[in-house]
Design a protein around this motif. Structure first.
Motif: not given
Length: 368
Positions: A321-324, A331-337
């Motif tokens: 949900s956070s990377k889309l 779709l993003q490859r990564s999404m750090p907090l």
């Protein structure tokens, strides 16, 4: 269409010294019967390989009362003792169905103090509740009325660690569904904001434990300085329990207000299936995760949605949900907090939590 449900109404009451003594004796007997029956069933299963039924445990209880060592069990109402055996039977049923762990013994210091009375062991008439073996009706603070014409089926008396007495009355209640609405909302649970909605609204997280952390630390230090077994330690322990009770009460009240509002305003509420048990293993976030109490919030949403004719949908925990991107679906490859705002290649600017809530709503509506 209105539905009839079993509903528990919890009230605080103030027992007389005689009633408190009798109830404390009942709590002790309930714990003893539960532990002794568990011991006997464990021995029979371990040594002889057979399961013990409730009927056999009940017959054993009758024999225990006839012995000199356990004759005091006759001094309290027999109904809570029988109910303890029924609870043990339910615990074993869940264990053998692989829904729960093996039943554990009740601790004198850590287990909840409670006793359950069925209809034959209490009388409710004209707004007064009287339990078997007690000298008079309980002084109950009726903070809200029971359903009209209510006939309680069970009454559970309990005492919490803060020394407060409660009575929980189970009876039938007629609940009418809310008027239908076309609104749907996705919800992303968090720490900084307790919940972020797909509408863009962020519901504040009061962080009740954090707000009372100084009081909590002071009470814990005070307890640690007291000699074990002393009266001063008992008083310090009670003071600490009262701080915890204040935190829990305020948290529960806030969650009730939030969940009731979400259910009233929306026909469909979509949430994410969070693994809180794994999240608390992160020692940097464990305290904040526990304070947010996401599991309790989900539980409230579940039964309120069922009561009032609403729909609660749960999205798989692995849904990104956070990377889309909620605008183009990239779709993003990564999404750090640490990333709270980001811009997609399509040019859409996102607030991390609002974007996640929009994706949760879309995924829930697509899967139903």
């Amino acid at each position: 269409m209105a539905q009839t449900v079993k509903r528990a109404f919890k009230f605080r009451f103030y027992p007389t010294p005689e009633q408190a003594e009798e109830l404390a004796r009942t709590f002790g007997c309930v714990r003893l019967v539960y532990n002794k029956a568990l011991e006997e069933r464990t021995r029979a299963y371990t040594l002889q390989g057979h399961k013990t039924s409730y009927v056999q445990s009940s017959a054993a209880l009758t024999q225990w009362k006839k012995t000199d060592d356990l004759a005091f069990l006759n001094e309290v109402s027999s109904v809570p003792l029988q109910q303890a055996l029924r609870h043990l039977q339910a615990a074993f049923t869940n264990f053998f169905a692989k829904r729960a762990k093996y039943p554990a013994f009740k601790s004198r210091k850590k287990s909840r103090l409670s006793a359950e009375y069925t209809r034959s062991a209490f009388k409710y008439r004209n707004g007064q509740l009287t339990l078997a073996k007690l000298d008079g009706p309980l002084n109950v603070v009726w903070s809200r009325p029971l359903p009209e014409g209510a006939e309680p089926s069970t009454v559970t008396v309990s005492k919490d660690a803060a020394g407060r007495w409660f009575v929980s009355i189970l009876c039938e209640d007629t609940i009418r569904p809310l008027d239908p609405t076309t609104n749907s909302v996705g919800m992303d649970a968090g720490i900084t904001a307790l919940a972020t909605l797909s509408t863009g609204e962020k519901i504040v997280n009061p962080q009740h434990e954090r707000a009372d952390r100084k009081k909590l630390a002071k009470a814990q230090r005070n307890l640690s300085r007291k000699e074990k077994g002393s009266a001063n330690r008992a008083r310090a322990k009670l003071a600490l329990a009262r701080v915890y009770a204040r935190i829990a009460d305020r948290r529960r009240d806030h969650l009730h207000k939030v969940t009731t509002r979400l259910v009233r305003e929306n026909q469909t509420v979509v949430i994410e299936d969070l693994t809180v048990r794994n999240m608390v293993k992160n020692h940097s976030l464990a305290r904040a995760v526990c304070d947010a109490s996401w599991r309790q919030m989900r539980s409230m949403l579940e039964y309120k949605a069922a009561w009032y004719g609403r729909e609660l949908l749960v999205v798989d925990r692995f849904f990104p949900s956070s990377k889309l991107c909620s605008a183009c679906g990239a779709l993003q490859r990564s999404m750090p907090l640490g990333v709270r705002d980001w811009v997609c290649a399509c040019g859409a600017a996102h607030d991390r939590d609002v974007n996640a809530a929009k994706n949760i709503l879309a995924a829930g509506l697509a899967e139903r």
